[in-house]
Design a protein around this motif. Sequence first.
Motif, PDB file in Angstrom:
ATOM      1  N   GLU A 133      28.010   4.701 -10.358  1.00  0.00           N
ATOM      2  CA  GLU A 133      27.866   3.563  -9.453  1.00  0.00           C
ATOM      3  C   GLU A 133      29.153   3.395  -8.669  1.00  0.00           C
ATOM      4  O   GLU A 133      30.239   3.585  -9.210  1.00  0.00           O
ATOM      5  CB  GLU A 133      27.606   2.280 -10.240  1.00  0.00           C
ATOM      6  N   LEU A 134      29.029   3.033  -7.423  1.00  0.00           N
ATOM      7  CA  LEU A 134      30.186   2.743  -6.607  1.00  0.00           C
ATOM      8  C   LEU A 134      30.678   1.356  -6.976  1.00  0.00           C
ATOM      9  O   LEU A 134      29.916   0.392  -6.979  1.00  0.00           O
ATOM     10  CB  LEU A 134      29.825   2.804  -5.116  1.00  0.00           C
ATOM     11  N   GLY A 135      31.942   1.257  -7.317  1.00  0.00           N
ATOM     12  CA  GLY A 135      32.537  -0.027  -7.699  1.00  0.00           C
ATOM     13  C   GLY A 135      33.244  -0.654  -6.514  1.00  0.00           C
ATOM     14  O   GLY A 135      32.701  -0.725  -5.417  1.00  0.00           O
ATOM     15  N   CYS A 136      34.485  -1.040  -6.719  1.00  0.00           N
ATOM     16  CA  CYS A 136      35.240  -1.714  -5.658  1.00  0.00           C
ATOM     17  C   CYS A 136      35.652  -0.732  -4.569  1.00  0.00           C
ATOM     18  O   CYS A 136      35.877   0.442  -4.813  1.00  0.00           O
ATOM     19  CB  CYS A 136      36.473  -2.384  -6.244  1.00  0.00           C
ATOM     20  N   VAL A 137      35.725  -1.246  -3.355  1.00  0.00           N
ATOM     21  CA  VAL A 137      36.228  -0.493  -2.215  1.00  0.00           C
ATOM     22  C   VAL A 137      37.202  -1.405  -1.489  1.00  0.00           C
ATOM     23  O   VAL A 137      36.844  -2.517  -1.112  1.00  0.00           O
ATOM     24  CB  VAL A 137      35.093  -0.065  -1.256  1.00  0.00           C
ATOM     25  N   LEU A 138      38.440  -0.953  -1.327  1.00  0.00           N
ATOM     26  CA  LEU A 138      39.462  -1.737  -0.638  1.00  0.00           C
ATOM     27  C   LEU A 138      40.012  -0.939   0.527  1.00  0.00           C
ATOM     28  O   LEU A 138      40.394   0.217   0.360  1.00  0.00           O
ATOM     29  CB  LEU A 138      40.621  -2.077  -1.582  1.00  0.00           C
ATOM     30  N   PHE A 139      40.038  -1.541   1.694  1.00  0.00           N
ATOM     31  CA  PHE A 139      40.648  -0.941   2.872  1.00  0.00           C
ATOM     32  C   PHE A 139      41.816  -1.804   3.306  1.00  0.00           C
ATOM     33  O   PHE A 139      41.640  -2.993   3.561  1.00  0.00           O
ATOM     34  CB  PHE A 139      39.658  -0.850   4.040  1.00  0.00           C
ATOM     35  N   SER A 140      42.988  -1.216   3.421  1.00  0.00           N
ATOM     36  CA  SER A 140      44.146  -1.970   3.894  1.00  0.00           C
ATOM     37  C   SER A 140      44.000  -2.221   5.394  1.00  0.00           C
ATOM     38  O   SER A 140      43.093  -1.714   6.053  1.00  0.00           O
ATOM     39  CB  SER A 140      45.433  -1.191   3.617  1.00  0.00           C
ATOM     40  N   LYS A 141      44.913  -2.979   5.940  1.00  0.00           N
ATOM     41  CA  LYS A 141      44.905  -3.265   7.385  1.00  0.00           C
ATOM     42  C   LYS A 141      44.951  -1.972   8.204  1.00  0.00           C
ATOM     43  O   LYS A 141      44.432  -1.926   9.303  1.00  0.00           O
ATOM     44  CB  LYS A 141      46.087  -4.159   7.765  1.00  0.00           C
ATOM     45  N   LYS A 142      45.570  -0.928   7.648  1.00  0.00           N
ATOM     46  CA  LYS A 142      45.668   0.342   8.365  1.00  0.00           C
ATOM     47  C   LYS A 142      44.293   0.962   8.606  1.00  0.00           C
ATOM     48  O   LYS A 142      44.105   1.717   9.558  1.00  0.00           O
ATOM     49  CB  LYS A 142      46.538   1.337   7.596  1.00  0.00           C
ATOM     50  N   LEU A 143      43.326   0.707   7.738  1.00  0.00           N
ATOM     51  CA  LEU A 143      41.991   1.291   7.880  1.00  0.00           C
ATOM     52  C   LEU A 143      40.964   0.330   8.467  1.00  0.00           C
ATOM     53  O   LEU A 143      39.939   0.768   8.947  1.00  0.00           O
ATOM     54  CB  LEU A 143      41.474   1.776   6.527  1.00  0.00           C
ATOM     55  N   GLN A 144      41.220  -0.940   8.386  1.00  0.00           N
ATOM     56  CA  GLN A 144      40.237  -1.904   8.854  1.00  0.00           C
ATOM     57  C   GLN A 144      40.021  -1.782  10.357  1.00  0.00           C
ATOM     58  O   GLN A 144      40.983  -1.658  11.121  1.00  0.00           O
ATOM     59  CB  GLN A 144      40.679  -3.337   8.512  1.00  0.00           C
ATOM     60  N   ARG A 145      38.767  -1.764  10.750  1.00  0.00           N
ATOM     61  CA  ARG A 145      38.354  -1.692  12.150  1.00  0.00           C
ATOM     62  C   ARG A 145      38.790  -0.420  12.848  1.00  0.00           C
ATOM     63  O   ARG A 145      39.011  -0.385  14.042  1.00  0.00           O
ATOM     64  CB  ARG A 145      38.856  -2.915  12.916  1.00  0.00           C
ATOM     65  N   THR A 146      38.936   0.668  12.099  1.00  0.00           N
ATOM     66  CA  THR A 146      39.267   1.955  12.711  1.00  0.00           C
ATOM     67  C   THR A 146      38.005   2.780  12.833  1.00  0.00           C
ATOM     68  O   THR A 146      36.982   2.489  12.213  1.00  0.00           O
ATOM     69  CB  THR A 146      40.295   2.740  11.866  1.00  0.00           C
ATOM     70  N   ARG A 147      38.075   3.805  13.613  1.00  0.00           N
ATOM     71  CA  ARG A 147      36.920   4.697  13.776  1.00  0.00           C
ATOM     72  C   ARG A 147      37.311   6.098  13.390  1.00  0.00           C
ATOM     73  O   ARG A 147      38.349   6.554  13.492  1.00  0.00           O
ATOM     74  CB  ARG A 147      36.438   4.702  15.225  1.00  0.00           C
TER      75      ARG A 147
END
Length: 79
Positions: free
Chosen positions: A65-79
């Motif tokens: 099962e996929l648990g937690c996923v965290l994206f820092s500001k560096k990855l947020q809203r990137t393509r």
Amino acid sequence: MVDPHIWDYMLESPPSSLEHYLENCERMEATGGRVLYSISKKSAPEDWVGEFGLINVQPQHRSVELGCVLFSKKLQRTR
């Protein structure tokens, strides 16, 4: 180490250092059935960009099962 706001809805507090983060990862894996993966561009802690966790790992049933996923500001809203 990271933006503390990405931890707002997590059960644990943000790690205070890379060593603390790694200790938490090892502790979670030692309890069984959980694996954490850290995502970084380099091995330096300031390049940490996120993590994802796999829980309820059952190799005998080929399931995970996929648990937690965290994206820092560096990855947020990137393509």
